[in-house]
Design a protein around this motif. Structure first.
Motif, PDB file in Angstrom:
ATOM      1  N   ILE A 132       0.845  -1.192   0.000  1.00  8.81           N
ATOM      2  CA  ILE A 132       0.000   0.000   0.000  1.00  8.81           C
ATOM      3  C   ILE A 132       0.881   1.242   0.000  1.00  8.81           C
ATOM      4  O   ILE A 132       1.866   1.313   0.728  1.00  8.81           O
ATOM      5  CB  ILE A 132      -0.918  -0.005   1.253  1.00  8.81           C
ATOM      6  CG1 ILE A 132      -1.914  -1.166   1.165  1.00  8.81           C
ATOM      7  CG2 ILE A 132      -1.641   1.325   1.390  1.00  8.81           C
ATOM      8  CD1 ILE A 132      -2.671  -1.393   2.457  1.00  8.81           C
ATOM      9  N   HIS A 133       0.534   2.209  -0.844  1.00 12.28           N
ATOM     10  CA  HIS A 133       1.282   3.457  -0.927  1.00 12.28           C
ATOM     11  C   HIS A 133       0.384   4.603  -0.495  1.00 12.28           C
ATOM     12  O   HIS A 133      -0.606   4.880  -1.165  1.00 12.28           O
ATOM     13  CB  HIS A 133       1.782   3.697  -2.350  1.00 12.28           C
ATOM     14  CG  HIS A 133       2.728   2.626  -2.793  1.00 12.28           C
ATOM     15  ND1 HIS A 133       2.301   1.388  -3.217  1.00 12.28           N
ATOM     16  CD2 HIS A 133       4.087   2.591  -2.829  1.00 12.28           C
ATOM     17  CE1 HIS A 133       3.362   0.645  -3.521  1.00 12.28           C
ATOM     18  NE2 HIS A 133       4.443   1.333  -3.294  1.00 12.28           N
ATOM     19  N   ILE A 134       0.730   5.259   0.603  1.00 18.87           N
ATOM     20  CA  ILE A 134      -0.083   6.368   1.110  1.00 18.87           C
ATOM     21  C   ILE A 134       0.683   7.664   0.930  1.00 18.87           C
ATOM     22  O   ILE A 134       1.820   7.804   1.373  1.00 18.87           O
ATOM     23  CB  ILE A 134      -0.444   6.148   2.600  1.00 18.87           C
ATOM     24  CG1 ILE A 134      -1.222   4.830   2.750  1.00 18.87           C
ATOM     25  CG2 ILE A 134      -1.254   7.331   3.133  1.00 18.87           C
ATOM     26  CD1 ILE A 134      -1.681   4.523   4.168  1.00 18.87           C
ATOM     27  N   LEU A 180      -6.852   3.990   5.333  1.00 18.00           N
ATOM     28  CA  LEU A 180      -6.780   2.535   5.139  1.00 18.00           C
ATOM     29  C   LEU A 180      -8.152   1.957   4.820  1.00 18.00           C
ATOM     30  O   LEU A 180      -8.282   1.064   3.983  1.00 18.00           O
ATOM     31  CB  LEU A 180      -6.188   1.862   6.389  1.00 18.00           C
ATOM     32  CG  LEU A 180      -4.689   2.127   6.585  1.00 18.00           C
ATOM     33  CD1 LEU A 180      -4.253   1.705   7.982  1.00 18.00           C
ATOM     34  CD2 LEU A 180      -3.871   1.370   5.529  1.00 18.00           C
ATOM     35  N   ILE A 187      -9.028   2.413   1.208  1.00 22.08           N
ATOM     36  CA  ILE A 187      -8.354   1.465   0.315  1.00 22.08           C
ATOM     37  C   ILE A 187      -9.090   0.132   0.326  1.00 22.08           C
ATOM     38  O   ILE A 187      -9.311  -0.479  -0.713  1.00 22.08           O
ATOM     39  CB  ILE A 187      -6.885   1.240   0.754  1.00 22.08           C
ATOM     40  CG1 ILE A 187      -6.100   2.537   0.590  1.00 22.08           C
ATOM     41  CG2 ILE A 187      -6.255   0.131  -0.066  1.00 22.08           C
ATOM     42  CD1 ILE A 187      -4.712   2.478   1.170  1.00 22.08           C
ATOM     43  N   GLN A 188      -9.495  -0.307   1.515  1.00 19.86           N
ATOM     44  CA  GLN A 188     -10.253  -1.571   1.624  1.00 19.86           C
ATOM     45  C   GLN A 188     -11.446  -1.529   0.678  1.00 19.86           C
ATOM     46  O   GLN A 188     -11.665  -2.423  -0.126  1.00 19.86           O
ATOM     47  CB  GLN A 188     -10.781  -1.770   3.060  1.00 19.86           C
ATOM     48  CG  GLN A 188      -9.767  -1.622   4.165  1.00 19.86           C
ATOM     49  CD  GLN A 188      -8.684  -2.697   4.117  1.00 19.86           C
ATOM     50  OE1 GLN A 188      -8.886  -3.752   3.536  1.00 19.86           O
ATOM     51  NE2 GLN A 188      -7.528  -2.407   4.706  1.00 19.86           N
ATOM     52  N   SER A 227       0.136   7.480  -5.324  1.00 16.76           N
ATOM     53  CA  SER A 227      -0.453   7.146  -4.024  1.00 16.76           C
ATOM     54  C   SER A 227      -1.815   6.477  -4.220  1.00 16.76           C
ATOM     55  O   SER A 227      -2.584   6.882  -5.078  1.00 16.76           O
ATOM     56  CB  SER A 227      -0.651   8.423  -3.195  1.00 16.76           C
ATOM     57  OG  SER A 227       0.573   9.130  -3.046  1.00 16.76           O
ATOM     58  N   THR A 228      -2.082   5.475  -3.409  1.00 16.95           N
ATOM     59  CA  THR A 228      -3.388   4.815  -3.470  1.00 16.95           C
ATOM     60  C   THR A 228      -4.438   5.678  -2.798  1.00 16.95           C
ATOM     61  O   THR A 228      -5.612   5.683  -3.180  1.00 16.95           O
ATOM     62  CB  THR A 228      -3.323   3.446  -2.748  1.00 16.95           C
ATOM     63  OG1 THR A 228      -2.095   2.804  -3.090  1.00 16.95           O
ATOM     64  CG2 THR A 228      -4.486   2.572  -3.144  1.00 16.95           C
ATOM     65  N   ALA A 275       2.809   0.262   5.294  1.00 21.27           N
ATOM     66  CA  ALA A 275       2.571   0.950   4.018  1.00 21.27           C
ATOM     67  C   ALA A 275       3.789   1.810   3.685  1.00 21.27           C
ATOM     68  O   ALA A 275       4.574   2.170   4.565  1.00 21.27           O
ATOM     69  CB  ALA A 275       1.320   1.820   4.109  1.00 21.27           C
TER      70      ALA A 275
END
Lengths: 152, 152, 152, 152
Positions: free
Chosen positions: A2-4, A145, A148-149, A93-94, A32
């Motif tokens: 994951i990229h934040i 987070l 993203i889920q 970024s996600t 992440a």
């Protein structure tokens, strides 16, 4: 992985810096990768928080040299594109967490909204209901987070 | 940290792929980060070699989605800039190793020469004496590392 | 409207300058728009030639200010992208004429070949048979125009 | 020559289209060059207005082909940079007039503010007191021209 992305200005308040540090730390604790613009202020505090917690940090730099990066960047990406690098921060970024921020941050929020990428805001520009406003660093990372889920 | 860029085409010969894999592997064994364009061919073989040897791989992608990256990229940088991302691969690398390659690789070699960044070549474009031609993957990585030493 | 790009270095020989001036002049006489990188050397001579012949000139600049353009640019495009602007010069031209040139010009020739865009060369890099080498400014412009015809 | 940028979305209201047409027409009547993003909606109406009044129009396009431009663009600049081209629209304009607009326009306003470039707004994002809000096309162009005077 994951990229934040953490976005915010090169100059920030003490409260903003503390928020950014804690956000960075929590990002690392969740395994992440932290994406940011690689310079000072919010970007530096977030990267420091992430590195202190054992995380990996990426700085997408506007200028021509990797040593423009703050001291807490593991992977400097040297773009030479000036403000156009803001768009790469968003795209890489996600999900994004905006902390305070000036006009550069506003441009990143706008591009994120344009691309349909989720943005969580902590004392930042309140220009659109799609920016999810929160009050604490913990809320910011948890919200990021959870977004993203949903996407997955 | 040392960042070594590996440049080459999205399609390559079996020999090129083997060279790229070994170059990636040696980069990782020297604790350097592999920078590449993130797609197939030379880029994929180099990234696979680096990951197999426990290294970290960065893919600076031309398109709009991180899943455009090959399976061996740890850090996808999503640029949305098409061929303009070639310049970011060059700028983000301390030294470049060119393996075979088509016109895209030639553009990267040209930009590297323009920026005064050292380039080692393995069966690649022979357009300028400043591109240091070598015969093996091992020579390529050793030469690349020695050029960084000199710079420091 | 036809857009012809003239590429070449910011410093050039007297012969190169004369060639560029005549190429610019002929482009204008054929009612085509001159596209170039907007700076000195070949770019300036070509733009001067085009303006003297009553043509329209576009300079796609690498820096941050329009006054970076030479004095013969009607339309300065300010990119702030440094060498990444080379790719925009190529993309915005229907056909390219390369005159002499250094590594920057080589990068533009490479991108043009990558994009399948025709390139005519006048005392320039001879890296690929697809770059059509000519000896005079008149030949260069006639060849460029004929390549556009074919494309249509 | 004065270069005035008109920014707004690819889809717009009938009122927005009428405003854009009149703004384009007035820009041409003042012998200024119209800079825009080259696509539909506000950009197309402004370009049509400028061309109908005998003006020159520049479209800085996000995609890969010049025929992506609307029919009223004299000089298509083909960037292949997607949304990063927004920054070039801002940089290439001496002053900007924002008409309505979505997130892309918001990103352009933000970059203009970041660069200290004056912005006049007509039914657009009201995010900052430095965006000068007006009610009519005539007011928009007059205000834009007066801001250039001041700068000189």
């Amino acid at each position: 992985m994951i990229h934040i992305g953490v976005i915010g200005a090169g100059e920030c308040s003490a409260a903003g810096s503390a928020h950014a540090y804690e956000v960075g730390s929590l990002i690392a604790q969740h395994k992440a990768v932290l994406i940011c613009g690689g310079l000072g202020g919010i970007m530096e505090s977030a990267a420091r928080g992430a590195q202190d917690a054992g995380g990996l940090t990426v700085g997408i730099l506007p200028g021509f040299e990797s040593d423009e990066a703050n001291h807490y960047i593991d992977i400097p990406i040297v773009t030479g594109l000036s403000h156009a690098r803001n768009i790469l921060v968003v795209r890489s970024s996600t999900v994004l967490i905006a902390i305070e921020g000036g006009y550069g941050t506003l441009s990143e929020i706008a591009i994120a909204l344009k691309l349909g990428k989720p943005v969580v805001g902590l004392n930042t520009w309140n220009v659109d209901p799609r920016v999810i406003q929160v009050k604490t660093a913990r809320e910011a990372v948890e919200k990021a987070l959870s977004l993203i889920q949903k996407k997955v």
